[in-house]
Design a protein around this motif. Structure first.
Motif: not given
Ligand code: AHG
Ligand code: MN
Ligand code: MN
Length: 341
Positions: A1, A173, A175, A183-184, A186, A197-198, A201, A255, A259
């Protein structure tokens, strides 16, 4: 995060758009509308147990009102929000037999169309496990100024402009992927915004998890069964046996795969020669996301994104995830000596 300043999805999308002076901002605005629909669906998902919305559509609640099944609610929410969007010419949904062109003049002049699986993993609703919404955005190929039509929705995945999902899991979330990056974001419930937050990716090239409905093994081809034996074989130096994880919601399983790395499969079997999952609502958007993150997606022989759709609701076998794991699975399913059996 990310620590420190929150970057909302809108801020992020606008920053990305500014990298392209010719961009009109229509795609960013459409993503914002989809995020809005996601927040409305999220609100329904979060109170599902309390609000008489679990169960079968068509049933009647104690007040004598018709209950809304969550996938019907999600579908209606997306159709409604996108109809009011200034940038969507029409939609196709897993829940509708035919495409839905928006007939007003404004929509007829919009250049994008959206496809979606409004509620993915519906069998998980009643057991409080992860579910999701999957969406795809194409630029229409029909003439602007007229309502969009079916050919706009039968484009291969390699023509996608953007695709993404919203996962209603332990947090919510969104994405999304463009050709540039994945990109993710939240959902921060206190401000009602999706926040970065992500960033950027990337899916690992290797993983330790295989994901499949293994209960179908007796119906699989010999090659597919041989690959499952390989996953379960003890080869410590190669990280095997792999772990098996299967939520039964493609969004949830993909998901995790995105990740942590791994492979997700829904292959053809004796009773379903094209597998179960839908090309246009599930496999293409997920393939676009995974490939933009550096992974791979195949129907067994062809890149999913290169499959030319011929029908709106067609199904396709899928092998998707970490590059090296997908390549290994394809070696097994295409081995001539086992393919013959
Ligand atoms: P949907 O709820 O939109 O119909 O999709 C369910 C799909 C997918 O999410 C999941 O991967 C798969 O069905 C699970 O199927 P099995 O129960 O046959 O394993
Ligand atoms: Mn689905
Ligand atoms: Mn669905």
């Amino acid at each position: 995060m990310i620590q420190g300043k929150l970057i909302t999805m809108d801020e992020f999308t606008i920053q990305e758009t500014r990298k392209f002076p010719q961009a009109t901002g229509e795609l960013s605005s459409l993503l914002r509308d989809i995020a809005l629909a996601g927040k409305v669906i999220n609100k329904q998902v979060r109170k599902a147990g309390l609000a008489d919305i679990l169960g079968k559509h068509g049933a009647t609640n104690v007040q004598g009102e018709e209950q809304m099944k969550l996938d019907v609610l999600a579908n209606e929410t997306l159709i409604h929000v996108l109809k009011n969007s200034s940038d969507c010419s029409g939609i196709a949904s897993e829940e509708n037999d035919n495409v839905v062109p928006y007939e007003d003049t404004f929509s007829a002049n919009s250049k994008y169309i959206v496809l979606f699986d409004p509620l993915d993993g519906s069998s998980n609703i009643d057991v409080n496990a992860s579910i999701g919404t999957i969406f795809s955005i194409y630029r229409r190929v029909s003439e602007l100024g007229k309502p969009c039509c079916e050919k706009d929705f039968l484009q291969p995945g390699n023509r996608l402009m953007a695709a993404g999902y919203i996962i209603y899991g332990s947090s919510t979330m969104m994405v999304y992927a463009t050709r540039l990056s994945v990109n993710g974001f939240t959902l921060e419930p206190s401000i009602g915004e999706f926040c970065l937050s992500h960033p950027n990716i990337k899916i690992p090239d290797n993983g330790k998890i295989y994901s499949i409905n293994q209960g179908n093994t007796v119906k699989f081809s010999a090659g597919m069964r041989a690959y499952l034996d390989y996953c379960m074989e003890s080869k410590k130096e190669e990280g095997r046996p792999y772990s098996h994880r299967y939520i039964g919601s493609m969004v949830g399983d993909l998901h995790r795969t995105l990740i942590k790395g791994g492979i997700f499969m829904y292959p053809a079997d004796k009773s379903s020669p094209n597998g179960k999952l839908r090309l246009q609502y599930e496999c293409n958007p997920m393939a676009f996301i995974v490939e933009a993150a550096g992974g791979m997606a195949s129907d067994g022989t062809t890149d999913i994104l290169d499959v030319q759709p011929t029908e709106l609701h067609q199904r396709v076998p899928v092998f998707i995830g970490s590059k090296n794991m997908v390549n290994k699975a394809l070696e097994f399913v295409n081995m001539p000596e086992v393919v013959a059996n």
